[in-house]
Write an enzyme that holds these catalytic residues in place. Structure first.
Site, mmCIF file in Angstrom:
data_model
loop_
_atom_site.group_PDB
_atom_site.id
_atom_site.type_symbol
_atom_site.label_atom_id
_atom_site.label_comp_id
_atom_site.label_asym_id
_atom_site.label_seq_id
_atom_site.Cartn_x
_atom_site.Cartn_y
_atom_site.Cartn_z
ATOM 1 C CG ASN A 12 -18.983 23.074 46.673
ATOM 2 O OD1 ASN A 12 -20.005 23.639 47.058
ATOM 3 N ND2 ASN A 12 -18.316 23.449 45.582
ATOM 4 C CE LYS A 14 -19.780 21.689 42.777
ATOM 5 N NZ LYS A 14 -19.296 21.356 41.444
ATOM 6 C CG HIS A 96 -16.019 26.230 43.043
ATOM 7 N ND1 HIS A 96 -16.578 26.034 41.793
ATOM 8 C CD2 HIS A 96 -15.858 25.005 43.593
ATOM 9 C CE1 HIS A 96 -16.754 24.735 41.616
ATOM 10 N NE2 HIS A 96 -16.330 24.095 42.685
ATOM 11 C CD GLU A 98 -19.450 24.600 39.891
ATOM 12 O OE1 GLU A 98 -20.006 24.861 40.972
ATOM 13 O OE2 GLU A 98 -19.227 23.426 39.506
ATOM 14 C CD GLU A 170 -12.572 21.948 43.283
ATOM 15 O OE1 GLU A 170 -13.074 20.970 43.844
ATOM 16 O OE2 GLU A 170 -13.208 22.973 42.968
ATOM 17 N N GLY A 176 -17.612 17.871 37.986
ATOM 18 C CA GLY A 176 -18.972 17.499 37.605
ATOM 19 C C GLY A 176 -19.062 16.728 36.296
ATOM 20 C CB SER A 216 -15.269 13.571 38.786
ATOM 21 O OG SER A 216 -15.982 14.432 37.901
#
Ligand code: PGA
Length: 272
Positions: A12, A14, A96, A98, A170, A176, A216
């Site tokens: 991904n 991003k 996701h 985010e 996730e 991250g 991560s």
């Protein structure tokens, strides 16, 4: 016993790369991830899909989008629909964290996106995962269960299976942050996810749904996740922009894919 699930590594990207440099990066990565035993996917930003698609043509590495709108067309300024994506991507990441955080995506909305994705033949990766406070409160399984119910309940499980639904677990606190979950934790959640799927119409076929870990992931820690029979690969963020990292991650996934296939061929119990 169901057939062995594929091992999948999806990157991904991003909001990184531009149409000017994405193709070159994709080419570099594709050269380093030649493992045909692993399903490999790169998900660049919308505007880089064409360049990445051109770069990956003939490499065996698939292209995915990072989102799709919940309607097929209409007055939705700045949005991208499933029919717009089909010639540019074969996979799509949905839900996701985010986007849940920044775009306010709800489970119900994510479920509608899922419906649109499979309507046009995009293979969905549905992301679920708890916040740190929820984990600390012992609520992680309940949160993930609610996310799955919200997005999937009432949908045609057979159609989702036919579309090749993948779930990515996730944990938000691991994304991250450089702080990955433990393999055993991720495996425990994968069991929870398959139990929930079984209870909402997937039945025994919940065993066919690949479950990825994300948060991560690096070449250094991927073995811990792939050592868990219930984990079928990874959704990789930051490390997916680094060819060396992707080479290490996909290389390890290839070893796992062959070992699992061999174990299956020898008639070992499913998942060993
Ligand atoms: P990360 O991102 O690997 O950079 O933690 C994972 C993801 O958001 O899918």
């Amino acid at each position: 016993m169901t057939a062995a699930r594929p091992v999948i590594i999806a990157g991904n990207w991003k909001m990184h790369t531009t149409p000017a440099d994405a193709g070159e990066l994709a080419t570099t990565i594709a050269r380093r991830v030649g493992e045909v035993d692993v399903v490999r996917v790169i998900c660049p930003p919308f505007v880089c899909l064409a360049a990445v698609g051109d770069a990956l043509a003939g490499t065996g590495v698939a292209v995915g989008a990072q989102n799709v709108h919940h309607e097929l067309a209409g007055a939705y300024t700045g949005e991208v629909s499933a029919p717009m994506l089909v010639s540019l991507a074969s996979w799509v990441i949905l839900g996701h964290s985010e986007r849940r955080r920044d775009a306010g995506e709800t489970d119900e909305l994510i479920g509608r996106k899922l419906g649109r994705a499979i309507e046009v033949g995009l293979r969905p990766i549905l992301c679920v995962g708890e916040q740190l406070a929820e984990r600390d409160a012992g609520q992680a399984p309940n949160v993930v269960q609610a996310q799955l119910h919200g997005a999937l309940e009432g949908r045609d499980a057979g159609a989702l299976l036919d579309a090749g639904l993948v779930i990515a677990y996730e944990p938000v606190w691991a994304i991250g942050t450089g702080r990955n979950a433990q393999g055993s934790d991720a495996a425990g959640m994968a069991d929870t996810i398959r139990t929930v799927l079984a209870s909402i119409g997937f039945g025994e076929r919940s065993e066919e749904v690949p479950i990825l870990y994300g948060g991560s992931v690096t070449a250094a820690n991927i073995p811990e996740f792939l050592a868990e029979p219930s984990i079928d690969g990874a959704l990789v963020g930051g490390a997916s922009l680094k060819p060396d990292e992707m080479a290490g991650i996909v290389g390890r996934a290839g070893v796992t894919a062959r070992a699992r296939r061999q174990a299956g061929a020898l008639g070992a119990p499913s998942g060993s």
